[in-house]
Design a protein around this motif. Structure first.
Motif, mmCIF file in Angstrom:
data_model
loop_
_atom_site.group_PDB
_atom_site.id
_atom_site.type_symbol
_atom_site.label_atom_id
_atom_site.label_comp_id
_atom_site.label_asym_id
_atom_site.label_seq_id
_atom_site.Cartn_x
_atom_site.Cartn_y
_atom_site.Cartn_z
ATOM 1 N N ALA A 132 -1.492 6.393 5.535
ATOM 2 C CA ALA A 132 -2.206 5.476 6.426
ATOM 3 C C ALA A 132 -1.438 4.160 6.574
ATOM 4 O O ALA A 132 -1.307 3.629 7.687
ATOM 5 C CB ALA A 132 -3.620 5.222 5.906
ATOM 6 N N ALA A 133 -0.911 3.652 5.478
ATOM 7 C CA ALA A 133 -0.142 2.402 5.523
ATOM 8 C C ALA A 133 1.166 2.588 6.293
ATOM 9 O O ALA A 133 1.566 1.723 7.081
ATOM 10 C CB ALA A 133 0.134 1.905 4.105
ATOM 11 N N LEU B 226 0.819 -1.216 0.000
ATOM 12 C CA LEU B 226 0.000 0.000 0.000
ATOM 13 C C LEU B 226 0.853 1.266 0.000
ATOM 14 O O LEU B 226 0.399 2.315 -0.454
ATOM 15 C CB LEU B 226 -0.953 0.002 1.195
ATOM 16 C CG LEU B 226 -2.112 -0.994 1.113
ATOM 17 C CD1 LEU B 226 -2.861 -1.047 2.434
ATOM 18 C CD2 LEU B 226 -3.058 -0.626 -0.027
ATOM 19 N N THR B 227 2.092 1.179 0.488
ATOM 20 C CA THR B 227 2.959 2.357 0.464
ATOM 21 C C THR B 227 3.459 2.678 -0.941
ATOM 22 O O THR B 227 4.077 3.721 -1.150
ATOM 23 C CB THR B 227 4.184 2.201 1.403
ATOM 24 O OG1 THR B 227 5.044 1.178 0.905
ATOM 25 C CG2 THR B 227 3.771 1.919 2.827
ATOM 26 N N ARG C 38 1.288 2.899 -3.493
ATOM 27 C CA ARG C 38 0.137 3.470 -4.204
ATOM 28 C C ARG C 38 0.405 4.925 -4.558
ATOM 29 O O ARG C 38 1.261 5.587 -3.959
ATOM 30 C CB ARG C 38 -1.124 3.379 -3.343
ATOM 31 C CG ARG C 38 -1.528 1.977 -2.926
ATOM 32 C CD ARG C 38 -2.168 1.168 -4.038
ATOM 33 N NE ARG C 38 -3.477 1.612 -4.438
ATOM 34 C CZ ARG C 38 -4.618 1.197 -3.890
ATOM 35 N NH1 ARG C 38 -4.608 0.317 -2.915
ATOM 36 N NH2 ARG C 38 -5.767 1.640 -4.328
ATOM 37 N N ASN D 47 -1.967 7.306 -4.332
ATOM 38 C CA ASN D 47 -2.759 8.142 -3.433
ATOM 39 C C ASN D 47 -1.984 8.364 -2.135
ATOM 40 O O ASN D 47 -1.708 7.418 -1.384
ATOM 41 C CB ASN D 47 -4.104 7.459 -3.160
ATOM 42 C CG ASN D 47 -5.012 8.295 -2.299
ATOM 43 O OD1 ASN D 47 -4.628 8.759 -1.228
ATOM 44 N ND2 ASN D 47 -6.227 8.495 -2.770
ATOM 45 N N ASP D 48 -1.618 9.614 -1.864
ATOM 46 C CA ASP D 48 -0.804 9.920 -0.688
ATOM 47 C C ASP D 48 -1.509 9.617 0.628
ATOM 48 O O ASP D 48 -0.850 9.245 1.601
ATOM 49 C CB ASP D 48 -0.361 11.388 -0.711
ATOM 50 C CG ASP D 48 0.683 11.658 -1.778
ATOM 51 O OD1 ASP D 48 1.305 10.689 -2.271
ATOM 52 O OD2 ASP D 48 0.890 12.840 -2.119
ATOM 53 N N ASP D 49 -2.817 9.760 0.667
ATOM 54 C CA ASP D 49 -3.549 9.460 1.903
ATOM 55 C C ASP D 49 -3.445 7.970 2.251
ATOM 56 O O ASP D 49 -3.283 7.605 3.417
ATOM 57 C CB ASP D 49 -5.023 9.860 1.785
ATOM 58 C CG ASP D 49 -5.211 11.364 1.729
ATOM 59 O OD1 ASP D 49 -4.357 12.098 2.290
ATOM 60 O OD2 ASP D 49 -6.205 11.824 1.133
ATOM 61 N N ILE D 50 -3.530 7.129 1.244
ATOM 62 C CA ILE D 50 -3.394 5.689 1.457
ATOM 63 C C ILE D 50 -1.969 5.367 1.888
ATOM 64 O O ILE D 50 -1.752 4.579 2.807
ATOM 65 C CB ILE D 50 -3.787 4.896 0.194
ATOM 66 C CG1 ILE D 50 -5.294 5.025 -0.036
ATOM 67 C CG2 ILE D 50 -3.374 3.431 0.304
ATOM 68 C CD1 ILE D 50 -5.785 4.433 -1.325
ATOM 69 N N LYS D 51 -0.993 5.993 1.245
ATOM 70 C CA LYS D 51 0.410 5.780 1.610
ATOM 71 C C LYS D 51 0.647 6.127 3.079
ATOM 72 O O LYS D 51 1.257 5.362 3.822
ATOM 73 C CB LYS D 51 1.325 6.667 0.759
ATOM 74 C CG LYS D 51 1.795 6.094 -0.507
ATOM 75 C CD LYS D 51 2.798 7.071 -1.126
ATOM 76 C CE LYS D 51 3.397 6.503 -2.367
ATOM 77 N NZ LYS D 51 4.331 7.440 -2.994
#
Length: 66
Positions: free
Chosen positions: A23-24, A12-13, A15, A17-21
């Motif tokens: 969060a992961a 997931l890091t 991805r 999308n920075d928000d997903i990164k």
């Protein structure tokens, strides 16, 4: 099971999308199984150099928790 969780968070890091990164990255810092996972530590160290300061800060904070 722990390995699957850590590997999923590492993936997931990557991805876009920075928000997903972020969060992961934060989850890796909170998940104690990541301590013994060489790939997780290497990925967090790499993310410390990310041009996006929010990602770099999250990675630094996560490393400090481990």
């Amino acid at each position: 099971m722990e390995n699957n969780i850590v590997n999923t968070l590492i993936n997931l890091t990557n991805r876009t999308n920075d928000d997903i990164k972020i969060a992961a990255i934060n989850a890796l810092g909170e998940y104690k199984a990541a301590i013994g996972h060489k790939t997780a530590i290497e990925r967090l160290l790499l993310l410390c150099k990310d041009p996006n300061k929010n990602i770099a800060i999250s990675a630094i904070n996560s490393i400090s928790k481990l």
